[in-house]
Design a protein around this motif. Structure first.
Motif, PDB file in Angstrom:
ATOM      1  N   ALA A  37      42.663  36.522  32.208  1.00  0.00           N
ATOM      2  CA  ALA A  37      43.738  36.095  33.087  1.00  0.00           C
ATOM      3  C   ALA A  37      43.740  36.913  34.363  1.00  0.00           C
ATOM      4  CB  ALA A  37      45.086  36.236  32.375  1.00  0.00           C
ATOM      5  N   ASP A  38      44.200  36.269  35.452  1.00  0.00           N
ATOM      6  CA  ASP A  38      44.343  36.964  36.722  1.00  0.00           C
ATOM      7  C   ASP A  38      45.448  37.994  36.580  1.00  0.00           C
ATOM      8  OD1 ASP A  38      44.985  37.736  39.339  1.00  0.00           O
ATOM      9  OD2 ASP A  38      44.290  35.822  40.147  1.00  0.00           O
ATOM     10  N   PRO A  39      45.193  39.266  36.899  1.00  0.00           N
ATOM     11  CA  PRO A  39      46.210  40.284  36.709  1.00  0.00           C
ATOM     12  C   PRO A  39      47.425  40.075  37.589  1.00  0.00           C
ATOM     13  CG  PRO A  39      44.330  41.166  37.918  1.00  0.00           C
ATOM     14  CD  PRO A  39      43.924  39.848  37.399  1.00  0.00           C
ATOM     15  N   GLY A  40      47.263  39.328  38.684  1.00  0.00           N
ATOM     16  CA  GLY A  40      48.410  39.113  39.555  1.00  0.00           C
ATOM     17  C   GLY A  40      49.410  38.142  38.999  1.00  0.00           C
ATOM     18  N   VAL A  41      49.025  37.316  38.020  1.00  0.00           N
ATOM     19  CA  VAL A  41      49.922  36.292  37.502  1.00  0.00           C
ATOM     20  C   VAL A  41      50.841  36.850  36.434  1.00  0.00           C
ATOM     21  CG1 VAL A  41      49.993  34.025  36.411  1.00  0.00           C
ATOM     22  CG2 VAL A  41      48.230  34.531  38.065  1.00  0.00           C
ATOM     23  N   SER A  89      54.676  43.410  41.193  1.00  0.00           N
ATOM     24  CA  SER A  89      55.911  43.860  41.821  1.00  0.00           C
ATOM     25  C   SER A  89      56.444  42.799  42.778  1.00  0.00           C
ATOM     26  CB  SER A  89      55.649  45.156  42.591  1.00  0.00           C
ATOM     27  OG  SER A  89      54.781  44.907  43.683  1.00  0.00           O
ATOM     28  N   ARG A  90      57.707  42.952  43.121  1.00  0.00           N
ATOM     29  CA  ARG A  90      58.306  42.010  44.059  1.00  0.00           C
ATOM     30  C   ARG A  90      57.624  42.080  45.421  1.00  0.00           C
ATOM     31  NH1 ARG A  90      64.902  42.385  43.108  1.00  0.00           N
ATOM     32  NH2 ARG A  90      64.883  41.546  40.964  1.00  0.00           N
ATOM     33  N   SER A  91      57.246  43.276  45.849  1.00  0.00           N
ATOM     34  CA  SER A  91      56.570  43.398  47.143  1.00  0.00           C
ATOM     35  C   SER A  91      55.227  42.688  47.130  1.00  0.00           C
ATOM     36  CB  SER A  91      56.386  44.877  47.500  1.00  0.00           C
ATOM     37  OG  SER A  91      55.560  45.529  46.551  1.00  0.00           O
ATOM     38  N   SER A  92      54.525  42.754  45.982  1.00  0.00           N
ATOM     39  CA  SER A  92      53.247  42.045  45.880  1.00  0.00           C
ATOM     40  C   SER A  92      53.451  40.543  45.964  1.00  0.00           C
ATOM     41  CB  SER A  92      52.544  42.406  44.573  1.00  0.00           C
ATOM     42  OG  SER A  92      52.142  43.752  44.557  1.00  0.00           O
ATOM     43  N   VAL A  93      54.464  40.049  45.254  1.00  0.00           N
ATOM     44  CA  VAL A  93      54.745  38.616  45.286  1.00  0.00           C
ATOM     45  C   VAL A  93      55.092  38.174  46.699  1.00  0.00           C
ATOM     46  CG1 VAL A  93      56.340  36.814  44.501  1.00  0.00           C
ATOM     47  CG2 VAL A  93      55.427  38.484  42.868  1.00  0.00           C
ATOM     48  N   ARG A  94      55.902  38.966  47.404  1.00  0.00           N
ATOM     49  CA  ARG A  94      56.245  38.612  48.788  1.00  0.00           C
ATOM     50  C   ARG A  94      54.999  38.573  49.672  1.00  0.00           C
ATOM     51  NH1 ARG A  94      60.787  42.026  47.925  1.00  0.00           N
ATOM     52  NH2 ARG A  94      59.689  43.770  48.941  1.00  0.00           N
ATOM     53  N   ARG A  95      54.112  39.538  49.467  1.00  0.00           N
ATOM     54  CA  ARG A  95      52.894  39.574  50.283  1.00  0.00           C
ATOM     55  C   ARG A  95      51.993  38.396  49.974  1.00  0.00           C
ATOM     56  NH1 ARG A  95      47.936  41.974  49.968  1.00  0.00           N
ATOM     57  NH2 ARG A  95      48.385  42.873  47.931  1.00  0.00           N
ATOM     58  N   TRP A  96      51.865  38.046  48.702  1.00  0.00           N
ATOM     59  CA  TRP A  96      51.032  36.897  48.341  1.00  0.00           C
ATOM     60  C   TRP A  96      51.604  35.608  48.939  1.00  0.00           C
ATOM     61  CZ3 TRP A  96      50.944  38.455  42.451  1.00  0.00           C
ATOM     62  CH2 TRP A  96      50.169  39.617  42.323  1.00  0.00           C
ATOM     63  N   THR A 144      40.135  45.040  53.857  1.00  0.00           N
ATOM     64  CA  THR A 144      40.751  46.226  53.249  1.00  0.00           C
ATOM     65  C   THR A 144      41.796  45.865  52.197  1.00  0.00           C
ATOM     66  OG1 THR A 144      42.377  46.288  55.064  1.00  0.00           O
ATOM     67  CG2 THR A 144      40.378  47.614  55.319  1.00  0.00           C
ATOM     68  N   ASP A 145      41.981  44.577  51.933  1.00  0.00           N
ATOM     69  CA  ASP A 145      42.981  44.153  50.951  1.00  0.00           C
ATOM     70  C   ASP A 145      42.361  44.189  49.558  1.00  0.00           C
ATOM     71  OD1 ASP A 145      44.721  42.640  49.253  1.00  0.00           O
ATOM     72  OD2 ASP A 145      45.585  41.712  51.026  1.00  0.00           O
ATOM     73  N   PRO A 146      42.883  45.024  48.650  1.00  0.00           N
ATOM     74  CA  PRO A 146      42.257  45.141  47.324  1.00  0.00           C
ATOM     75  C   PRO A 146      42.382  43.882  46.483  1.00  0.00           C
ATOM     76  CG  PRO A 146      44.345  46.336  47.380  1.00  0.00           C
ATOM     77  CD  PRO A 146      44.070  45.895  48.783  1.00  0.00           C
ATOM     78  N   GLU A 147      43.284  42.986  46.820  1.00  0.00           N
ATOM     79  CA  GLU A 147      43.481  41.783  46.020  1.00  0.00           C
ATOM     80  C   GLU A 147      42.849  40.549  46.637  1.00  0.00           C
ATOM     81  OE1 GLU A 147      47.616  42.621  43.734  1.00  0.00           O
ATOM     82  OE2 GLU A 147      47.657  42.696  45.919  1.00  0.00           O
ATOM     83  N   ALA A 148      42.192  40.714  47.779  1.00  0.00           N
ATOM     84  CA  ALA A 148      41.369  39.645  48.334  1.00  0.00           C
ATOM     85  C   ALA A 148      39.933  39.864  47.861  1.00  0.00           C
ATOM     86  CB  ALA A 148      41.436  39.648  49.853  1.00  0.00           C
ATOM     87  N   ALA A 196      35.769  39.839  47.814  1.00  0.00           N
ATOM     88  CA  ALA A 196      34.739  40.153  48.810  1.00  0.00           C
ATOM     89  C   ALA A 196      34.262  38.889  49.514  1.00  0.00           C
ATOM     90  CB  ALA A 196      33.565  40.868  48.141  1.00  0.00           C
ATOM     91  N   THR A 197      34.227  37.784  48.777  1.00  0.00           N
ATOM     92  CA  THR A 197      33.823  36.511  49.381  1.00  0.00           C
ATOM     93  C   THR A 197      34.804  36.076  50.449  1.00  0.00           C
ATOM     94  OG1 THR A 197      32.674  35.790  47.383  1.00  0.00           O
ATOM     95  CG2 THR A 197      33.398  34.069  48.902  1.00  0.00           C
ATOM     96  N   MET A 198      36.108  36.241  50.185  1.00  0.00           N
ATOM     97  CA  MET A 198      37.114  35.876  51.184  1.00  0.00           C
ATOM     98  C   MET A 198      36.957  36.725  52.446  1.00  0.00           C
ATOM     99  SD  MET A 198      40.343  35.475  48.585  1.00  0.00           S
ATOM    100  CE  MET A 198      41.608  35.362  49.846  1.00  0.00           C
ATOM    101  N   ALA A 199      36.723  38.020  52.281  1.00  0.00           N
ATOM    102  CA  ALA A 199      36.534  38.901  53.436  1.00  0.00           C
ATOM    103  C   ALA A 199      35.301  38.498  54.232  1.00  0.00           C
ATOM    104  CB  ALA A 199      36.425  40.351  52.979  1.00  0.00           C
ATOM    105  N   ALA A 200      34.217  38.177  53.514  1.00  0.00           N
ATOM    106  CA  ALA A 200      32.991  37.749  54.197  1.00  0.00           C
ATOM    107  C   ALA A 200      33.206  36.415  54.914  1.00  0.00           C
ATOM    108  CB  ALA A 200      31.855  37.633  53.188  1.00  0.00           C
ATOM    109  N   ASP A 201      33.942  35.502  54.272  1.00  0.00           N
ATOM    110  CA  ASP A 201      34.247  34.219  54.903  1.00  0.00           C
ATOM    111  C   ASP A 201      34.940  34.415  56.248  1.00  0.00           C
ATOM    112  OD1 ASP A 201      33.202  32.803  52.820  1.00  0.00           O
ATOM    113  OD2 ASP A 201      35.124  32.187  51.958  1.00  0.00           O
ATOM    114  N   GLU A 202      35.972  35.285  56.262  1.00  0.00           N
ATOM    115  CA  GLU A 202      36.738  35.487  57.491  1.00  0.00           C
ATOM    116  C   GLU A 202      35.858  36.059  58.594  1.00  0.00           C
ATOM    117  OE1 GLU A 202      40.396  34.825  57.878  1.00  0.00           O
ATOM    118  OE2 GLU A 202      39.521  33.549  56.333  1.00  0.00           O
ATOM    119  N   ARG A 203      34.956  36.942  58.227  1.00  0.00           N
ATOM    120  CA  ARG A 203      34.050  37.510  59.237  1.00  0.00           C
ATOM    121  C   ARG A 203      33.121  36.441  59.790  1.00  0.00           C
ATOM    122  NH1 ARG A 203      32.164  38.916  62.933  1.00  0.00           N
ATOM    123  NH2 ARG A 203      31.042  40.802  63.529  1.00  0.00           N
TER     124      ARG A 203
END
Length: 362
Positions: free
Chosen positions: A2-6, A11-18, A109-113, A115-122
């Motif tokens: 399972a995805d650890p974020g689910v 935390s509430r701050s994590s949910v707000r950021r997501w 630098t986002d630990p929850e994004a 590596a593929t997403m970071a490479a995509d944005e670049r």
């Protein structure tokens, strides 16, 4: 697994950021689709490819949120502004701003994004650089002549007017001098621009890719989606050739294989026609040069006339600088202030010299 974020431990701050990330990704996808609706052919397909990539990123944050997505916050102001500009204009200015926005992606630098997403944005930054380069190439000649013609008219005629004022001449003399400066400068600019464009067309450099961190980006890219192909198609390669080169790059991790070159690089119009550039230069120099003498044309005189003239020119310099910043993807306010400071320095020096010569010759 399972995805650890689910899980319940988020935390509430994590949910707000997501939620904020999800809202921004959806806004960026909508932006690229809005731009695609105004385009045809390769440009449309490339923009739709970017939109689908942002939707994959949105799906990542959706999976982390699960049922807690709820009501999303408004996208960032930058995203809302870009969407508004895309709906109204759909121009190269929007692509330049979007390119700048992609370069500031937090995913590296986002630990929850991933590596593929970071490479995509670049990679998206490079795709947008290529698309924006096409638009810049189509307007660069006439636009350059227009913006810099207006800027030269503003600065040179304000300096001329203040120099004459510093020498102690009458308002009538200032007005006549300003009109003479307008006509002489506009004719000179038009003729000079025509000669310049005719002689330098083949010497202008085309936009070059700057994917300097390719060895780090290439291994993390999604092989199945292969967004490198979008970079190459943005630079003029056919879909088949772009796919072939991008697969070779992913195999070898060698950016020299395909990030340079392409039929479109040499085929783009880079400066426009000499006559169009000359006409733009003449018209915009005259428009800029008219602003410093407007108060005198309406009968103003004395200190108030000079103050109004300086304020009008200052506002115009801020505007031209901001427009240049928008086209280049740079910070508009900083570019506008730079134009203002340069103009103020030129006018101040000329006014001081006018005072000096007026006292010496008087």
């Amino acid at each position: 697994m399972a995805d650890p974020g689910v899980g319940t431990g988020a935390s509430r701050s994590s949910v707000r950021r997501w939620r904020r990330m999800l809202a921004d990704e959806r806004a960026e996808s909508a932006l690229y689709r809005d731009l695609a609706r105004r385009r045809t052919g390769e440009d449309r397909e490339i923009l739709l490819g970017l939109a689908r990539a942002e939707e994959r990123h949105a799906a990542h944050w959706e999976s982390k949120l699960g049922p807690r997505a709820g009501r999303l916050p408004r996208p960032a102001l930058r995203s809302r502004l870009l969407a508004l500009l895309a709906r109204r204009f759909g121009s190269v200015f929007v692509l330049a701003l979007a390119q700048r926005a992609e370069s500031r992606s937090p995913y590296a630098t986002d630990p929850e994004a991933t590596a593929t997403m970071a490479a995509d944005e670049r990679i998206h930054e490079e795709v947008l650089r290529g698309l924006a380069a096409r638009g810049r190439a189509r307007v660069s000649g006439s636009f350059r002549a227009a913006v810099f013609g207006a800027n030269d008219g503003l600065v040179s005629n304000l300096a001329l007017v203040l120099g004459i004022a510093g020498a102690g001449e009458s308002a009538r003399t200032v007005l006549l001098t300003g009109i003479a400066g307008l006509l002489a400068g506009a004719l000179s600019m038009g003729a000079g621009e025509y000669v310049s464009v005719r002689s330098q067309r083949e010497l202008l450099e085309v936009s070059a890719p700057v994917l300097t961190d390719a060895p780090q980006v290439l291994p993390a890219l999604d092989v199945d989606e292969n967004e490198l192909a979008l970079v190459m198609r943005a630079r003029g390669l056919s879909a088949e050739e772009a796919q072939e080169r991008s697969q070779e790059m992913l195999r070898t991790h060698d950016p020299a294989v395909g990030l340079r070159g392409g039929a479109g690089d040499d085929a783009h119009e880079t400066v426009g026609t000499a006559l169009a550039a000359a006409a733009s230069s003449f018209a915009f120099f005259a428009s800029g040069a008219a602003i410093p003498i407007l108060p005198f044309m309406f009968g103003a005189a004395g200190l108030s006339a000079y103050l109004v003239s300086a304020v009008l020119v200052g506002l115009a310099l801020l505007t031209t600088g901001a427009v240049v910043g928008l086209l280049s993807g740079g910070p508009p306010l900083r570019r506008g202030l730079r134009q203002l400071l340069i103009g103020a320095a030129a006018a101040g020096v000329t006014y001081g010299l006018g005072l000096l010569f007026g006292s010496v010759l008087g």
